[in-house]
Design a protein around this motif. Structure first.
Motif, PDB file in Angstrom:
ATOM      1  N   LEU A 130      16.115   9.835  43.200  1.00  0.00           N
ATOM      2  CA  LEU A 130      17.162   8.812  43.111  1.00  0.00           C
ATOM      3  C   LEU A 130      18.424   9.380  42.477  1.00  0.00           C
ATOM      4  CD1 LEU A 130      15.053   5.826  41.691  1.00  0.00           C
ATOM      5  CD2 LEU A 130      15.826   6.113  44.057  1.00  0.00           C
ATOM      6  N   GLN A 134      20.704   5.095  39.411  1.00  0.00           N
ATOM      7  CA  GLN A 134      19.538   4.345  39.859  1.00  0.00           C
ATOM      8  C   GLN A 134      18.298   4.749  39.072  1.00  0.00           C
ATOM      9  OE1 GLN A 134      19.102   4.593  44.128  1.00  0.00           O
ATOM     10  NE2 GLN A 134      21.070   3.592  44.499  1.00  0.00           N
ATOM     11  N   LEU A 168      17.962  -1.244  45.130  1.00  0.00           N
ATOM     12  CA  LEU A 168      18.028  -0.044  45.977  1.00  0.00           C
ATOM     13  C   LEU A 168      17.005   0.996  45.532  1.00  0.00           C
ATOM     14  CD1 LEU A 168      21.895   0.368  46.335  1.00  0.00           C
ATOM     15  CD2 LEU A 168      20.273  -0.175  48.162  1.00  0.00           C
ATOM     16  N   LYS A 171      13.513   0.013  46.687  1.00  0.00           N
ATOM     17  CA  LYS A 171      13.356   0.238  48.138  1.00  0.00           C
ATOM     18  C   LYS A 171      13.140   1.722  48.444  1.00  0.00           C
ATOM     19  CE  LYS A 171      13.687  -3.923  49.619  1.00  0.00           C
ATOM     20  NZ  LYS A 171      12.440  -4.566  49.969  1.00  0.00           N
ATOM     21  N   LYS A 172      13.913   2.584  47.792  1.00  0.00           N
ATOM     22  CA  LYS A 172      13.781   4.028  48.021  1.00  0.00           C
ATOM     23  C   LYS A 172      12.428   4.539  47.515  1.00  0.00           C
ATOM     24  CE  LYS A 172      18.732   5.017  47.802  1.00  0.00           C
ATOM     25  NZ  LYS A 172      19.810   5.653  46.990  1.00  0.00           N
ATOM     26  N   PHE A 176       9.436   6.261  49.736  1.00  0.00           N
ATOM     27  CA  PHE A 176       8.886   7.580  49.412  1.00  0.00           C
ATOM     28  C   PHE A 176       7.373   7.508  49.241  1.00  0.00           C
ATOM     29  CE2 PHE A 176       7.365  10.765  46.434  1.00  0.00           C
ATOM     30  CZ  PHE A 176       7.917  11.927  46.927  1.00  0.00           C
TER      31      PHE A 176
END
Length: 180
Positions: A130, A134, A168, A171-172, A176
């Protein structure tokens, strides 16, 4: 707030300073260590940064304006110390902060102070990918369970912006973890 102001006055008063600072250490040493450790991931580095953090707190307490809570001010110092440390370390090693973060994640597996399992290691790898902001927001919200208002005071960012960063990041991380 009156209690906090009285506490700050005790920290600044030469007669009550030692006892008040011992109380400060006792109350905030563990949470600040955990916060710093979440950022740098290495026990020894976190210990060193924690010492520097308390030195800065002690040296700059007279400059504390009371615009935020003492807790938020100390966390801001700890955050800045940890981020500065990471930047200096990547500069010394002549690698980008992303590469340094990747190396740190892989060293985490051998760290005797890391007691996480494979899933927790995968989570740390996802977090390392990230962007810095974040990462900070996610770690402070997820691991430290800080409220958005507290994170806002520490990072100097709007609550709305923090919520968007956290969303965000989640979600990332989900993407992953599901693909790796």
């Amino acid at each position: 707030m009156q209690d906090e102001q009285e506490y700050i006055n005790n920290l600044l008063n030469s007669k009550t300073q030692n006892q008040a600072f011992q109380q400060l250490l006792q109350e905030y040493q563990r949470p600040l260590y955990n916060h710093i450790r979440n950022i740098v991931l290495n026990h020894d580095d976190a210990d060193d940064i924690l010492q520097n953090t308390f030195i800065k707190i002690f040296q700059n307490l007279k400059n504390f304006k009371g615009d935020s809570k003492l807790f938020s001010w100390m966390y801001r110092i700890a955050t800045n110390e940890a981020l500065t440390f990471l930047k200096q370390k990547s500069k010394i090693n002549t690698v980008s902060s992303e590469i340094l973060q990747s190396k740190t994640i892989y060293n985490l597996e051998a760290d005797v102070f890391f007691d996480g399992n494979e899933i927790q290691l995968k989570l740390q790898k996802a977090i390392a990918l990230l962007p810095e902001k974040q990462q900070l927001v996610f770690k402070m919200k997820y691991f430290e369970e800080l409220k958005y208002e507290e994170i806002s005071a520490i990072l100097g960012t709007s609550v709305g912006g923090l919520k968007a960063s956290y969303h965000l990041a989640v979600k990332k991380i989900e993407a992953f973890v599901s693909t790796n």
